[in-house]
Design a protein around this motif. Structure first.
Motif, mmCIF file in Angstrom:
data_model
loop_
_atom_site.group_PDB
_atom_site.id
_atom_site.type_symbol
_atom_site.label_atom_id
_atom_site.label_comp_id
_atom_site.label_asym_id
_atom_site.label_seq_id
_atom_site.Cartn_x
_atom_site.Cartn_y
_atom_site.Cartn_z
ATOM 1 N N LEU A 280 0.817 -1.212 0.000
ATOM 2 C CA LEU A 280 0.000 0.000 0.000
ATOM 3 C C LEU A 280 0.852 1.264 0.000
ATOM 4 O O LEU A 280 0.306 2.370 -0.003
ATOM 5 N N TYR A 281 2.174 1.119 0.028
ATOM 6 C CA TYR A 281 3.076 2.247 -0.196
ATOM 7 C C TYR A 281 3.327 2.309 -1.706
ATOM 8 O O TYR A 281 4.006 1.438 -2.261
ATOM 9 N N THR A 282 2.765 3.289 -2.373
ATOM 10 C CA THR A 282 2.859 3.341 -3.831
ATOM 11 C C THR A 282 3.480 4.653 -4.289
ATOM 12 O O THR A 282 3.431 5.668 -3.593
ATOM 13 N N LEU A 283 4.059 4.593 -5.464
ATOM 14 C CA LEU A 283 4.677 5.763 -6.084
ATOM 15 C C LEU A 283 4.157 5.863 -7.508
ATOM 16 O O LEU A 283 4.209 4.893 -8.268
ATOM 17 N N THR A 284 3.644 7.024 -7.853
ATOM 18 C CA THR A 284 3.164 7.274 -9.212
ATOM 19 C C THR A 284 4.125 8.232 -9.901
ATOM 20 O O THR A 284 4.392 9.326 -9.400
ATOM 21 N N ALA A 285 4.660 7.777 -11.017
ATOM 22 C CA ALA A 285 5.583 8.599 -11.806
ATOM 23 C C ALA A 285 5.290 8.350 -13.273
ATOM 24 O O ALA A 285 5.159 7.199 -13.693
ATOM 25 N N ALA A 291 4.404 -0.345 -6.435
ATOM 26 C CA ALA A 291 4.713 -0.401 -5.011
ATOM 27 C C ALA A 291 6.136 0.102 -4.780
ATOM 28 O O ALA A 291 7.033 -0.118 -5.598
ATOM 29 N N ILE A 292 6.336 0.777 -3.658
ATOM 30 C CA ILE A 292 7.659 1.305 -3.309
ATOM 31 C C ILE A 292 8.469 0.191 -2.660
ATOM 32 O O ILE A 292 8.040 -0.404 -1.664
ATOM 33 N N LEU A 327 14.902 -19.619 -3.654
ATOM 34 C CA LEU A 327 13.859 -18.863 -2.962
ATOM 35 C C LEU A 327 13.958 -17.403 -3.387
ATOM 36 O O LEU A 327 15.053 -16.866 -3.538
ATOM 37 N N TYR A 328 12.798 -16.760 -3.529
ATOM 38 C CA TYR A 328 12.761 -15.345 -3.874
ATOM 39 C C TYR A 328 11.817 -14.638 -2.915
ATOM 40 O O TYR A 328 10.692 -15.099 -2.683
ATOM 41 N N LEU A 329 12.294 -13.506 -2.362
ATOM 42 C CA LEU A 329 11.538 -12.756 -1.358
ATOM 43 C C LEU A 329 10.956 -11.492 -1.971
ATOM 44 O O LEU A 329 11.667 -10.684 -2.560
ATOM 45 N N GLY A 330 9.645 -11.304 -1.821
ATOM 46 C CA GLY A 330 8.991 -10.055 -2.171
ATOM 47 C C GLY A 330 9.123 -9.085 -1.009
ATOM 48 O O GLY A 330 8.487 -9.260 0.024
ATOM 49 N N GLN A 331 9.963 -8.067 -1.182
ATOM 50 C CA GLN A 331 10.255 -7.156 -0.072
ATOM 51 C C GLN A 331 9.058 -6.305 0.316
ATOM 52 O O GLN A 331 8.989 -5.800 1.436
ATOM 53 N N VAL A 332 8.118 -6.132 -0.583
ATOM 54 C CA VAL A 332 6.916 -5.355 -0.296
ATOM 55 C C VAL A 332 5.810 -6.246 0.249
ATOM 56 O O VAL A 332 5.217 -5.971 1.287
ATOM 57 N N SER A 333 5.514 -7.315 -0.458
ATOM 58 C CA SER A 333 4.386 -8.171 -0.090
ATOM 59 C C SER A 333 4.722 -9.186 0.993
ATOM 60 O O SER A 333 3.821 -9.731 1.627
ATOM 61 N N GLY A 334 6.010 -9.464 1.218
ATOM 62 C CA GLY A 334 6.381 -10.520 2.158
ATOM 63 C C GLY A 334 6.202 -11.913 1.585
ATOM 64 O O GLY A 334 6.310 -12.908 2.299
#
Length: 702
Positions: A280-285, A291-292, A327-334
């Motif tokens: 829910l931390y987002t950046l619009t450019a 997601a940030i 293994l791959y980690l989604g730093q935003v979603s966990g």
């Protein structure tokens, strides 16, 4: 002479030293509020406050309290951090602004809970705060290392169910990455709240009996006496009047309903740093919203960065969890994507997900008039104990405790990295996403080219039943997100020795010391290991146990076990009888019932002259179709090759044309002519049988 100073009033108690002007009294007592003599109003008595609690002004059994404020309960559906890059600032850096929203709720303070327990007969009601306003304080370190903070105004509005929405719109420039870093990291942000609430207050007033203490006959005087106020007369000469103390009437108590003010500090802490909120931390450019990932997102206009990174905190994945590759980690979603090492054919209570359809081929280049469409369901060939141990290890990893982790398997294909199945037997292959989570499909088309489709299809099916030492292998590529560019792949093994079970085992744990396992598959299974989970962790057990169809077995359990995880594979005969391949592969011949297949016997390697042979006759019987008409093949020195075209049922042809050959040689010297012999040959593997001198000498007697 001045008039005598009137004596002071007789009533001089401390409580009577208050005097209210009519204007002030009108401000404190609204038109609809109680006035002196109208009876005592109900409500929190301002003078009775102890901690959070007020006594009611009129009801001795009723109490009021000010609530505590805190972040809304999880999940906070109002939370969002929306940053926008608005071009460049004066220094050429991205100019950011952001809006932060989150929810607040009120809770009963601890002293109110204690008061309820001490006074069960009392009634306790929460006061309703009004006029809420807020300030978000964001701590940071100054250039000299001192503790400083940014303060940004916040709007606070109440909804119908008693919750509050906090909206911070003034985050601009460096405040944006500062707020993001603090909310997702140290957690030092604090919301300072101010609000008002209504109380009942008792005020004491005394009426002014002598509003004008100046005597009417005050004359002009040149001498200024103590206590006199000088002023100018009409003649310009100073004139004084004596000043008398105001004459007050008796004390009167006024009860008013008015506002008081309160404040609260709400520490946000690391509440919004965990994974459910990170997306829910987002950046619009440039019109794109993503997601940030971290604070570096604010340094430029790149919105194509992946949230995934390879997870190495657990060490070598292949060593600790052999059925997984990475293994791959989604730093935003966990999200933790666990990539299996191998995918295999799905097996279930419905059978194996392997189909072969014989279809009419109407293309002008076909020689046989048929083609084959093979379809396979693929799923991760993983040991369930590996997955369970991985979940336990992730939960215990200290570096991941700030995230709420969700372990999953790949669920989408990556079109940027083509999946493959390199084999000369397939004309084309295609992978797709399956109908169940984490499953995929593989389709193979087989058509005529330099080799007949029937031959290639048969050889491909034989690969399914090979001993597994050099199985048919491919690669399947997965998509993590659109921005993750590195290939993420697993191997595909198209072989019955490597399958993935889905709901084909039932495990009963009514007695944790003796779990039972039942085979729900239509095939015999071999149990290859199991693990027991209890409060102390996971315990693996070695196991080699064949389980017939619908068969059950009791395993050695452990007291306190709450889960038993069993791994299994198909129990296949060694060597595998090709005639049983149809048990595992569903073959359909709706469009094509029979196909033409050319067979030949080549006797160019036979020395007819030395053996004085004038003729060789070969009688052939297809072992799976004894009634199939096969013409007698005749060979001679002048015609050493004989051919025949068979009209073969597709189902038999696909699994092989194992044929028994009876070879009879005649002519010349009977002493040199060999006796009739038998030989075995699969005309689908090789449509040409080669007849040699050695075969006639060493063949089986007919």
């Amino acid at each position: 002479m001045s008039s005598p100073i009137p004596p002071a009033p007789a009533v001089t108690t401390d409580s009577e030293r208050v005097s209210l002007s009519p204007g002030l009294l009108a401000m404190l007592v609204p038109a609809d509020a109680p006035v002196p003599g109208s009876g005592e109003p109900g409500g929190p008595n301002d003078g009775s406050r102890q901690g959070s609690i007020f006594s009611d002004n009129a009801d001795s059994t009723l109490f009021w309290y000010l609530p505590d404020f805190g972040p809304a309960p999880d999940p906070d559906l109002l939370f969002a951090f929306r940053a926008v890059q608005n071009g460049l600032d004066a220094f050429g850096h991205p100019s950011d602004s952001a809006t932060l929203t989150f929810g607040l709720h009120t809770a009963e303070p601890a002293d109110v809970t204690a008061a309820r327990q001490a006074n069960p007969a009392g009634r306790y009601e929460q006061l309703t705060p009004t006029g809420l306003a807020g300030t978000l304080h964001i701590p940071f370190k100054g250039s000299d290392g001192s503790d400083q903070q940014r303060s940004v105004p916040a709007q606070v509005t109440a909804d119908d169910d008693g919750a509050y929405l906090v909206r911070v719109t003034g985050l601009v420039g460096s405040d944006v990455p500062l707020a993001y870093s603090e909310l997702t990291g140290p957690g030092g942000c604090t919301l300072e709240l101010t609000y008002s609430y209504s109380v009942v207050r008792h005020l004491v007033t005394r009426h002014l009996l002598q509003p004008d203490p100046t005597p009417a006959d005050a004359g002009s005087q040149d001498e200024l006496f103590p206590g006199e106020i000088p002023h100018r007369s009409t003649t310009g000469r100073p004139v004084t009047h004596p000043v008398h103390p105001p004459l007050l009437g008796p004390a009167v108590t006024v009860t008013v309903v008015c506002s008081d003010f309160g404040s609260a500090a709400v520490a946000l802490g690391t509440r919004y740093a965990v994974s459910p909120y990170r997306p829910l931390y987002t950046l619009t450019a440039a019109g794109t919203t993503t997601a940030i990932i971290d604070s570096s997102a604010f340094e430029g206009f790149d919105t194509t960065r992946s949230e995934y990174t390879e997870l190495t905190a657990l060490g070598s994945v292949a060593d600790r969890y052999p059925s997984f590759r990475s293994l791959y980690l989604g730093q935003v979603s966990g999200t933790v994507v666990a990539v299996p090492a191998t995918y295999g054919i799905v097996r279930s209570p419905d059978g194996c997900a392997a189909d072969c359809d014989a279809l009419i081929d109407s293309t002008p280049t076909t020689s046989s008039g048929c083609r084959f469409h093979l379809a396979f369901g693929l799923a991760p060939a993983i040991d369930p104990a590996d997955l369970a141990q991985l979940a336990l290890d992730l939960a215990a990893e200290p570096t991941l405790r700030s995230l709420t982790l969700r372990v999953t398997l790949p669920s989408d294909l990556d079109p940027r990295t083509p999946s493959s199945l390199p084999t000369p037997f397939a004309s084309s292959v295609a992978y797709g996403v399956g109908g169940r989570p984490h499953e995929f499909t593989l389709t193979v088309e087989v058509v005529d080219d330099t080799s007949p489709a029937l031959v290639k299809g048969n050889l491909l099916l034989r690969e399914l039943a090979s001993d597994g030492l050099a199985p048919l292998q491919g690669r399947i590529a997965f998509r993590l997100d659109d921005a993750f560019a590195d290939p993420v792949e697993s191997q595909v093994i198209l072989n019955l020795h490597t399958t993935s079970g889905r709901d084909d085992l039932a495990v009963a744990l009514a007695d944790p010391t003796a779990p039972t396992v039942t085979n729900l598959s239509p095939f015999p299974l071999e149990l290859t290991g199991y693990a027991l989970h209890a409060s102390g962790g996971l315990t693996r057990k070695a196991l080699t146990q064949q389980l017939p169809v619908q068969g059950s077995v009791t395993l050695a359990g452990t007291a306190g076990a709450d889960q038993a995880l069993v791994d299994a594979a198909l129990a296949l005969a060694d060597p595998f009888p090709l005639g049983t391949l149809g048990t595992y592969v569903t073959m359909r011949t709706a469009d094509v019932q029979r196909v033409q297949h050319l067979i030949a016997v080549d006797a160019t390697g036979l020395d007819f002259t030395a053996r004085a042979i004038t003729q060789v006759q070969v009688a052939a019987v297809v072992e799976q179709a004894a009634d199939l008409a096969v013409p007698l093949l005749t060979l001679s020195p002048s015609q050493p090759v004989a051919r025949a075209t068979l009209l073969v049922p597709v189902g038999f042809a696909l699994t092989g044309l194992a044929t028994t050959l009876t070879i009879t040689a005649t002519g010349g010297d009977p002493a040199k002519a060999p006796a009739p012999v038998t030989a075995h040959h699969d005309f689908l593997v090789d449509p040409v049988f080669h007849l040699t001198d050695a075969l006639l000498t060493g063949g089986s007697p007919s």
